[in-house]
Design an enzyme around this catalytic site. Structure first.
Site, PDB file in Angstrom:
ATOM      1  N   ASP A 481     -58.171 -17.266  62.138  1.00 13.60           N
ATOM      2  CA  ASP A 481     -58.848 -15.980  62.001  1.00 13.60           C
ATOM      3  C   ASP A 481     -60.024 -15.871  62.969  1.00 13.60           C
ATOM      4  O   ASP A 481     -60.481 -16.873  63.539  1.00 13.60           O
ATOM      5  CB  ASP A 481     -59.341 -15.824  60.557  1.00 13.60           C
ATOM      6  CG  ASP A 481     -59.367 -14.381  60.097  1.00 13.60           C
ATOM      7  OD1 ASP A 481     -59.368 -13.473  60.943  1.00 13.60           O
ATOM      8  OD2 ASP A 481     -59.392 -14.166  58.867  1.00 13.60           O
ATOM      9  N   ASP A 551     -55.512  -5.935  58.046  1.00 17.60           N
ATOM     10  CA  ASP A 551     -56.039  -6.207  56.711  1.00 17.60           C
ATOM     11  C   ASP A 551     -55.674  -5.075  55.764  1.00 17.60           C
ATOM     12  O   ASP A 551     -55.888  -5.192  54.555  1.00 17.60           O
ATOM     13  CB  ASP A 551     -57.575  -6.330  56.754  1.00 17.60           C
ATOM     14  CG  ASP A 551     -58.021  -7.748  57.095  1.00 17.60           C
ATOM     15  OD1 ASP A 551     -57.171  -8.657  57.083  1.00 17.60           O
ATOM     16  OD2 ASP A 551     -59.222  -7.939  57.376  1.00 17.60           O
TER      17      ASP A 551
END
Ligand code: GLA
Length: 731
Positions: A481, A551
């Protein structure tokens, strides 16, 4: 000479061609390299596209010119100089020791190579055998500064693709400073081309924008240190008539994950210039005598079969000649990720029931997301401390991974390797490891800071911490990430006059770290992520076969996100998960069926607390898993076609067709239902018109020609947010 690349000495003409495309350029007066043509293949060139001569007012000439009708300001060129009378956006801006930034790049020679050389330190497409492509390297030199440019062009034999990159070599006695150096310039004659780009935002990535190109300069760019959610590093140029299945479409895609700019300028004569590469903002690079600078690669594609044709060219190239992971064609494990299930609030005892439930329902992998390391109970601490939190895993991480493995599941783990929290042991030991300007407080974002990955010792520290965990052999998957953009572009390791190199040195450092980790741990399934799809690009795909698309897990919002992403990137790269309702990003409630169908259109998984499902939902999950297992090879390896766009009256639809056209899986979706709706047709594409296909649900048989030309009426939706699945097999 090579059958893909010809040089005609008498005409000074280069012709790159295969069965699908031709690319032509010529050496003009004063050694300027002009661009003649890029488009559908032509067998031979007869000189008709030499640029006409005409004196245009206020477009001057080169020193020594007698013919006023020849100006660098109007000529379509391959790589323009600056400060030498071409007033359009330049491809390069190079400051010399004497302060001048004038350059005058002139043809010096060429070389033709079989295959495709790799780019040092940068991700790039490759060949598996030398006959599959050929590379032309044309050298231009500016005689005053002795700076040379090697423009490289690779043409693939079986693809409508040309890749380009530029190597700058300082052959002079004094240093020069690169203020701008593009990977590509592409000049078009006066056209009515339109531009398609992919702007967005966090949780709203890659929304398709199509617009006319007017006079002036337009730039599609990021200076955030990453590709960004806000503007992808891809554009397409299309004619006004181009649709999904018809018409001309050019693609320009950078193989890079940092700052980019794709600039367009329509000049005074209506001609169009494209210049694309590393964003000139926040970039300047010192090049000492004998040093070289390699630009990132750009992938140019052309299709006369509309946007689907263009996308397929990219999908095949990226799947076959960019992604290197052994996982590329392996079935990807159906996972459950604990992020939206628990956020930071978990420990081993709380996770075990989720693992039990995952095993019982037939999932294949459990992924432990953010919060397992340091003392990270929220997003304000511990980045940089890749050591398991003993409070949450009192018997260590291996105790838990063993449990997961014993349940027959693979185990995945989240890292955010590029970042540091001030509340961390790493920061206390090395407060200088982050990017921060002297005498200034660095600007926080999500309360975190960016590590200076341009420094070898910083990379070494992170590598050793990660390798210690990966070497246990317990980790089957890593989610990599990256959750903030850059603000404080200053490195303690560089002198004052090299601070303009920070962003690109960061990218080179990141790529070096990724190369080392992915090569040393090749069996791990690596997944890229940056607050969802903030770094969804070909650069990352070189290291990682899949990327978290957004997301935003809301299935309706995902239609537009996955649709836009598919313009360049294949479904095998896009991960998509079923999450809980009401959705955490939009508050919308949709059916399990819709959530399943949208997620199954990518690499499938779950992002919710499985223990909180009702018995009916658990049953639905079991069926979804079996369904995905049945179709996943087709989704991953088949050809993807966009059939009808989201937010249109017909509603979104797309399909996956097997390479041999023996099978098709298609999905149709509806958004808001309407009273007295029109009956909408769904017309399929990419089938074999000569073959008969059987609908696997109804057993009805149709010709491929019927399914493509007549189509089928879609069911009328009753209620919002519905989906339908079609599965056909050739008889
Ligand atoms: C990013 C990712 C999410 C999740 C969180 C954890 O936002 O995109 O999927 O991993 O970080 O902090």
């Amino acid at each position: 000479m090579n059958d893909l690349i010809e040089f005609d000495e008498t005409q000074g003409l280069f012709h790159l061609h295969n069965q699908q495309i031709s690319y032509l350029m010529a050496i003009e007066d004063f050694g300027l390299l002009s661009h003649l043509y890029f488009g559908p293949a032509v067998a031979q060139y007869h000189g008709q596209r030499r640029y006409p001569r005409r004196d245009r007012g206020f477009s001057g000439n080169l020193p020594g010119a007698e013919d006023r009708r020849f100006s660098p300001d109007t000529l379509p060129q391959e790589f323009s100089s600056s400060g030498a009378g071409d007033y359009r956006i330049p491809a390069a801006e190079i400051y010399q020791a004497n302060g001048s930034k004038a350059t005058d790049f002139v043809y010096q020679g060429y070389q033709i190579l079989a295959g495709k050389p790799q780019l040092a330190g940068l991700p790039a497409t490759f060949v598996q055998d030398q006959a599959e492509a050929a590379t032309l390297v044309i050298t231009l030199v500016d005689s005053a500064s002795q700076v040379a440019l090697d423009l490289s062009y690779t043409i693939y034999r079986q693809r409508p693709i040309i890749t380009r990159a530029v190597l700058v070599r300082n052959q002079g006695q004094t240093p020069v400073r690169l203020n701008k150096i593009a990977s590509v310039q592409l000049d078009f004659p006066a056209t009515d081309l339109e531009v398609i780009s992919l702007p967005g935002a966090h949780v709203r990535e890659r929304q398709v924008q199509r617009e006319k190109i007017g006079y002036g300069v337009k730039s599609f760019a990021s200076r955030r240190g990453a590709t960004s959610h806000q503007m992808s590093n891809f554009i397409s140029l299309v004619t006004p008539a181009t649709t999904e299945n018809q018409g001309a479409a050019y693609g320009i895609e950078l193989v890079y994950s940092g700052n980019h700019a794709l600039e367009l300028e329509q000049d005074q004569l209506g001609q169009l210039r494209l210049v694309a590469g590393i964003n000139q903002a926040d970039f300047s690079w010192q090049l000492a005598p004998l040093e070289q600078f390699q630009t990132p690669e750009v992938i140019l594609a052309y299709s006369d079969q509309g946007l689907n044709g263009l996308s397929q060219a990219y999908h095949h190239l990226l799947k076959e000649r960019l992604v290197r992971s052994p996982w590329q064609n392996r079935p990807r494990p159906i996972l459950v990720n604990n992020w939206e299930a628990t956020y930071f609030d978990f420990d081993e005892a709380k996770l075990r029931p989720i693992v039990d439930q995952a095993a019982e329902l037939g999932l294949e992998m459990f992924v432990l997301d953010d919060g397992w390391f340091g003392h990270r109970d929220n997003d304000r601490s511990s980045l940089g401390d890749w050591v398991v939190d003993q409070r949450k895993f009192p018997q260590g991480l291996t105790h838990f991974t063993n449990y997961v493995h014993q349940k027959g599941l693979k185990f995945g783990l989240w890292f955010e390797p590029e970042m540091i929290s001030r509340d961390s042991a790493l920061y206390h030991a090395h407060p200088d490891y982050l990017l921060a300007a002297p005498d200034r407080q660095p600007a926080p974002s999500r309360d975190q800071f960016v590590l200076d990955l341009g420094r070898a010792e910083v990379r070494e520290n992170i590598y050793q911490q990660m390798a210690a965990i990966l070497a246990t052999g317990q980790i089957d998957y890593v989610k990599w990430d990256m959750n903030r953009h850059f603000a404080d572009l200053f490195s303690d390791a560089l002198p004052a006059d090299r601070q303009g190199e920070v962003s690109h040195r960061y990218m080179l450092g990141l790529y070096a770290l990724l190369e080392r980790l992915t090569q040393n741990f090749p069996q791990i399934l690596w997944e890229g992520c940056s607050g969802g799809g903030g770094r969804f690009d070909a650069g990352m795909a070189y290291y990682m076969p899949q990327i978290w698309t957004s997301d935003n897990t809301d299935s309706v919002a995902r239609l537009a996100i996955q649709w836009g992403t598919s313009l360049v990137y294949p479904p095998s790269l896009m991960t998509a998960h079923v999450s809980a309702v009401p959705n955490h990003q939009t508050g919308r409630t949709t059916s399990m069926a819709l959530r399943g169908d949208v997620a199954m259109s990518g690499m499938f998984g779950y992002e919710l607390d499985l223990t909180k499902l009702t018995p009916a939902e658990k049953q639905a999950v079991k069926v979804q898993i079996a369904t995905d297992q049945q179709y996943r090879a087709l989704v991953q390896q088949g050809d993807f076609y966009r059939l009808s766009a989201p937010e249109t009256p017909a509603g979104c639809a797309w399909s996956f067709v097997a390479a041999d056209r023996s099978e098709m899986l298609a999905f149709a979706f509806s958004e808001l239902s309407q009273a007295q709706p029109a009956f909408q047709l769904i017309k399929f594409v990419g089938l074999d018109p000569q073959r008969q296909y059987q609908d696997q649900a109804t057993r009805q048989v149709y010709g491929g020609d019927e399914l493509m030309n007549l189509g089928l009426y879609r069911p009328v939706a009753s209620g919002d947010f519905q989906s339908w699945r079609y599965h056909f097999r050739a008889l």
